[in-house]
Design a protein around this motif. Structure first.
Motif, short mmCIF file in Angstrom:
data_model
loop_
_atom_site.label_atom_id
_atom_site.label_comp_id
_atom_site.label_asym_id
_atom_site.label_seq_id
_atom_site.Cartn_x
_atom_site.Cartn_y
_atom_site.Cartn_z
N GLU A 6 2.93 -35.17 1.71
CA GLU A 6 2.75 -36.62 1.77
C GLU A 6 1.98 -37.06 3.02
N PHE A 7 1.76 -36.14 3.95
CA PHE A 7 1.01 -36.45 5.16
C PHE A 7 -0.42 -35.92 5.11
N ASN A 8 -0.84 -35.43 3.93
CA ASN A 8 -2.23 -35.01 3.74
C ASN A 8 -3.09 -36.24 3.52
N ILE A 9 -4.21 -36.30 4.19
CA ILE A 9 -5.17 -37.38 4.00
C ILE A 9 -6.47 -36.75 3.49
N PRO A 10 -6.77 -36.97 2.19
CA PRO A 10 -8.02 -36.43 1.65
C PRO A 10 -9.20 -37.30 2.06
N PHE A 11 -9.85 -36.93 3.13
CA PHE A 11 -10.90 -37.76 3.71
C PHE A 11 -12.21 -37.68 2.94
N ILE A 12 -12.37 -36.70 2.07
CA ILE A 12 -13.63 -36.52 1.35
C ILE A 12 -13.94 -37.73 0.46
N GLY A 13 -12.91 -38.40 -0.05
CA GLY A 13 -13.13 -39.54 -0.94
C GLY A 13 -13.10 -40.89 -0.23
N LEU A 14 -12.85 -40.90 1.06
CA LEU A 14 -12.77 -42.16 1.79
C LEU A 14 -14.16 -42.67 2.18
N VAL A 89 -11.36 -36.24 15.47
CA VAL A 89 -11.48 -35.05 14.62
C VAL A 89 -12.96 -34.82 14.36
N LYS A 90 -13.41 -33.63 14.72
CA LYS A 90 -14.81 -33.25 14.51
C LYS A 90 -14.86 -32.04 13.59
N PHE A 91 -16.05 -31.75 13.10
CA PHE A 91 -16.25 -30.58 12.25
C PHE A 91 -16.91 -29.46 13.05
N GLY A 92 -16.49 -28.23 12.77
CA GLY A 92 -17.05 -27.07 13.43
C GLY A 92 -16.96 -25.86 12.53
N SER A 93 -17.27 -24.69 13.08
CA SER A 93 -17.26 -23.46 12.28
C SER A 93 -15.84 -22.99 11.98
N GLU A 94 -14.89 -23.27 12.89
CA GLU A 94 -13.50 -22.85 12.65
C GLU A 94 -12.53 -23.84 13.28
N TYR A 95 -11.28 -23.77 12.85
CA TYR A 95 -10.23 -24.66 13.34
C TYR A 95 -9.98 -24.41 14.82
N ASN A 96 -9.88 -25.50 15.62
CA ASN A 96 -9.62 -25.37 17.05
C ASN A 96 -8.85 -26.60 17.51
N ASP A 97 -7.62 -26.37 18.00
CA ASP A 97 -6.81 -27.47 18.51
C ASP A 97 -6.44 -27.26 19.97
N ASP A 98 -7.32 -26.59 20.72
CA ASP A 98 -7.06 -26.31 22.13
C ASP A 98 -7.01 -27.58 22.98
N ASN A 99 -7.77 -28.58 22.60
CA ASN A 99 -7.82 -29.84 23.33
C ASN A 99 -6.86 -30.83 22.66
N ASP A 100 -6.06 -31.53 23.47
CA ASP A 100 -5.08 -32.48 22.92
C ASP A 100 -5.74 -33.70 22.27
N PRO A 106 -12.74 -26.93 10.11
CA PRO A 106 -13.90 -26.30 9.45
C PRO A 106 -14.66 -27.28 8.55
N HIS A 107 -15.95 -27.05 8.40
CA HIS A 107 -16.80 -27.91 7.57
C HIS A 107 -16.32 -27.98 6.13
N GLU A 108 -15.72 -26.89 5.63
CA GLU A 108 -15.32 -26.86 4.22
C GLU A 108 -13.99 -27.58 3.93
N ASP A 109 -13.27 -28.02 4.96
CA ASP A 109 -12.03 -28.76 4.74
C ASP A 109 -12.32 -30.10 4.08
N TYR A 110 -11.40 -30.52 3.21
CA TYR A 110 -11.56 -31.80 2.51
C TYR A 110 -10.39 -32.76 2.78
#
Length: 182
Positions: A6-14, A89-100, A106-110
């Motif tokens: 229920e906390f998923n936000i499908p941003f591809i259709g927004l 939230v930015k797009f990149g080659s892989e998931y990175n949450d090192d910065n708070d 990833p670019h392919e996330d929807y």
């Protein structure tokens, strides 16, 4: 932690622009994180999700009440919480949450799941030292507080204190040190 769909936000259709998401949080939410310090909780989360062409701006706000145990008296009480948190939230080659403040996905996330961010906001909005309001104003009457007052340093009766002095130390009081002028 199980997936909180229920906390998923499908941003591809927004569409680009601001979108408001609201959530009501209770103890069932915290069970997913195996967090059991709250006896009861009722928190309203407001998420302002701004979609731009190359990034998202997320602003979380939390207002509500959690029932917790007082660290001093161990009595439960309702602790109000009020907190906010912003991130990009930015797009990149892989998931990175090192910065708070910046999350790279990833670019392919929807879609993005905001459950972890809501959890962290709530936990960090609760004071690290939880003190019952009646303890602060001095009206709390509990066995734990009575015992703490008994054991408090500096609460000793001066008459009893003199009686407990070792007599060997009393002999040292008789010694006088005189200064010599040189």
């Amino acid at each position: 932690m199980r997936d909180l769909k229920e906390f998923n936000i499908p941003f591809i259709g927004l569409k680009q622009g601001s979108h408001l998401f609201e959530y009501e949080i209770d103890n069932k939410f915290f069970e997913a994180f195996n967090f059991e310090e709250f006896h009861n909780s009722k928190i309203n989360i407001s998420l302002d999700f701004v979609k731009k062409s190359s990034l998202f701006e997320l602003t979380f706000s939390a207002k509500g009440v959690v029932n917790v145990d007082c660290d001093t008296s161990l009595e439960p009480y309702d602790q109000e919480i009020d907190g906010s948190f912003s991130m990009i939230v930015k797009f990149g080659s892989e998931y990175n949450d090192d910065n708070d403040e910046i999350l790279i996905i990833p670019h392919e996330d929807y879609q993005i799941n905001v459950g972890q961010f809501i959890y962290e906001l709530i936990i960090l909005s609760v004071p690290s030292k939880k003190v019952h309001p009646k303890v602060l104003d001095g009206t709390m009457d509990s066995e734990a507080l009575k015992k703490l007052k008994e054991l408090q340093i500096g609460n000793e009766n001066p008459i009893e204190k003199e009686e407990t002095i070792d007599p060997r130390w009393d002999k040292l009081k008789d010694l006088r040190i005189t200064e010599k002028n040189t």
